[in-house]
Design a protein around this motif. Sequence first.
Motif, short mmCIF file in Angstrom:
data_model
loop_
_atom_site.label_atom_id
_atom_site.label_comp_id
_atom_site.label_asym_id
_atom_site.label_seq_id
_atom_site.Cartn_x
_atom_site.Cartn_y
_atom_site.Cartn_z
N GLN A 5 -2.87 10.39 -3.61
CA GLN A 5 -1.78 9.41 -3.54
C GLN A 5 -2.28 8.01 -3.88
O GLN A 5 -1.61 7.24 -4.57
CB GLN A 5 -1.14 9.42 -2.16
CG GLN A 5 -0.32 10.65 -1.90
CD GLN A 5 0.27 10.66 -0.51
OE1 GLN A 5 -0.16 9.92 0.37
NE2 GLN A 5 1.26 11.49 -0.29
N TYR A 6 -3.47 7.68 -3.38
CA TYR A 6 -4.05 6.37 -3.65
C TYR A 6 -4.31 6.18 -5.15
O TYR A 6 -3.94 5.16 -5.73
CB TYR A 6 -5.34 6.21 -2.85
CG TYR A 6 -6.04 4.90 -3.09
CD1 TYR A 6 -5.61 3.74 -2.48
CD2 TYR A 6 -7.15 4.84 -3.94
CE1 TYR A 6 -6.24 2.53 -2.70
CE2 TYR A 6 -7.79 3.64 -4.16
CZ TYR A 6 -7.34 2.49 -3.54
OH TYR A 6 -7.97 1.30 -3.78
N MET A 39 0.85 -1.18 0.00
CA MET A 39 0.00 0.00 0.00
C MET A 39 0.89 1.23 0.00
O MET A 39 2.09 1.15 0.13
CB MET A 39 -0.92 -0.07 1.23
CG MET A 39 -2.07 0.89 1.21
SD MET A 39 -3.04 0.68 -0.29
CE MET A 39 -3.82 2.22 -0.35
N CYS A 40 0.29 2.38 -0.09
CA CYS A 40 1.03 3.63 -0.15
C CYS A 40 1.58 3.96 1.23
O CYS A 40 0.84 4.32 2.13
CB CYS A 40 0.13 4.76 -0.62
SG CYS A 40 -0.54 4.47 -2.25
N ARG A 41 2.86 3.83 1.40
CA ARG A 41 3.46 4.06 2.71
C ARG A 41 3.41 5.52 3.12
O ARG A 41 3.50 5.84 4.29
CB ARG A 41 4.88 3.56 2.70
CG ARG A 41 4.95 2.06 2.64
CD ARG A 41 6.36 1.56 2.86
NE ARG A 41 6.34 0.13 2.99
CZ ARG A 41 6.72 -0.70 2.05
NH1 ARG A 41 7.16 -0.24 0.90
NH2 ARG A 41 6.67 -2.00 2.23
N SER A 42 3.28 6.43 2.17
CA SER A 42 3.26 7.85 2.51
C SER A 42 1.88 8.36 2.91
O SER A 42 1.75 9.48 3.35
CB SER A 42 3.82 8.68 1.36
OG SER A 42 3.04 8.47 0.21
N ARG A 82 -2.93 7.75 -7.63
CA ARG A 82 -1.63 7.67 -8.32
C ARG A 82 -1.06 6.27 -8.23
O ARG A 82 -0.54 5.73 -9.21
CB ARG A 82 -0.64 8.67 -7.71
CG ARG A 82 -0.90 10.09 -8.09
CD ARG A 82 0.05 11.00 -7.35
NE ARG A 82 -0.07 12.38 -7.84
CZ ARG A 82 0.47 13.42 -7.22
NH1 ARG A 82 1.17 13.26 -6.10
NH2 ARG A 82 0.32 14.62 -7.73
N LYS A 83 -1.14 5.68 -7.05
CA LYS A 83 -0.59 4.33 -6.85
C LYS A 83 -1.35 3.31 -7.68
O LYS A 83 -0.75 2.48 -8.36
CB LYS A 83 -0.67 3.98 -5.36
CG LYS A 83 -0.07 2.65 -5.01
CD LYS A 83 1.42 2.71 -5.17
CE LYS A 83 2.08 1.52 -4.50
NZ LYS A 83 3.52 1.65 -4.50
N ILE A 84 -2.67 3.36 -7.62
CA ILE A 84 -3.50 2.38 -8.33
C ILE A 84 -3.35 2.51 -9.85
O ILE A 84 -3.25 1.52 -10.56
CB ILE A 84 -4.99 2.56 -7.94
CG1 ILE A 84 -5.20 2.21 -6.47
CG2 ILE A 84 -5.92 1.75 -8.83
CD1 ILE A 84 -4.83 0.80 -6.10
N SER A 85 -3.34 3.77 -10.33
CA SER A 85 -3.29 3.99 -11.78
C SER A 85 -1.88 3.84 -12.35
O SER A 85 -1.72 3.57 -13.54
CB SER A 85 -3.82 5.38 -12.12
OG SER A 85 -2.93 6.39 -11.66
N GLY A 86 -0.88 4.07 -11.52
CA GLY A 86 0.49 4.04 -12.01
C GLY A 86 0.92 5.35 -12.65
O GLY A 86 1.99 5.45 -13.21
N ARG A 125 1.64 9.47 -12.08
CA ARG A 125 1.79 10.60 -11.17
C ARG A 125 0.88 11.72 -11.64
O ARG A 125 0.20 12.37 -10.87
CB ARG A 125 3.24 11.07 -11.11
CG ARG A 125 3.41 12.14 -10.05
CD ARG A 125 4.79 12.72 -10.00
NE ARG A 125 4.95 13.69 -8.96
CZ ARG A 125 4.26 14.80 -8.81
NH1 ARG A 125 3.30 15.09 -9.64
NH2 ARG A 125 4.49 15.63 -7.83
#
Length: 70
Positions: free
Chosen positions: A27-28, A1-4, A30-34, A36
């Motif tokens: 942030q979530y 998961m997103c550590r930040s 961004r992480k899921i979609s890949g 930024r």
Amino acid sequence: MCRSIKTLRPPYTEDVTEEDVRAAALQYVRKISGFRAPAAHNAEAFDRAVEAITRASEELLAALQVRGSR
């Protein structure tokens, strides 16, 4: 998961702003979609996802009952 992504409920954070919740949602997504920052043809879907997750997160935080705080 997103550590930040920070925990946004008491007792970890007392004063959570709408900006804090939106930043976590961004942030979530961004992480899921890949991505930024999405390409123009994906920007609308990206922004809708951020807004939907922001609303869902605000609803979740408002509904949580933290033991010992009431």
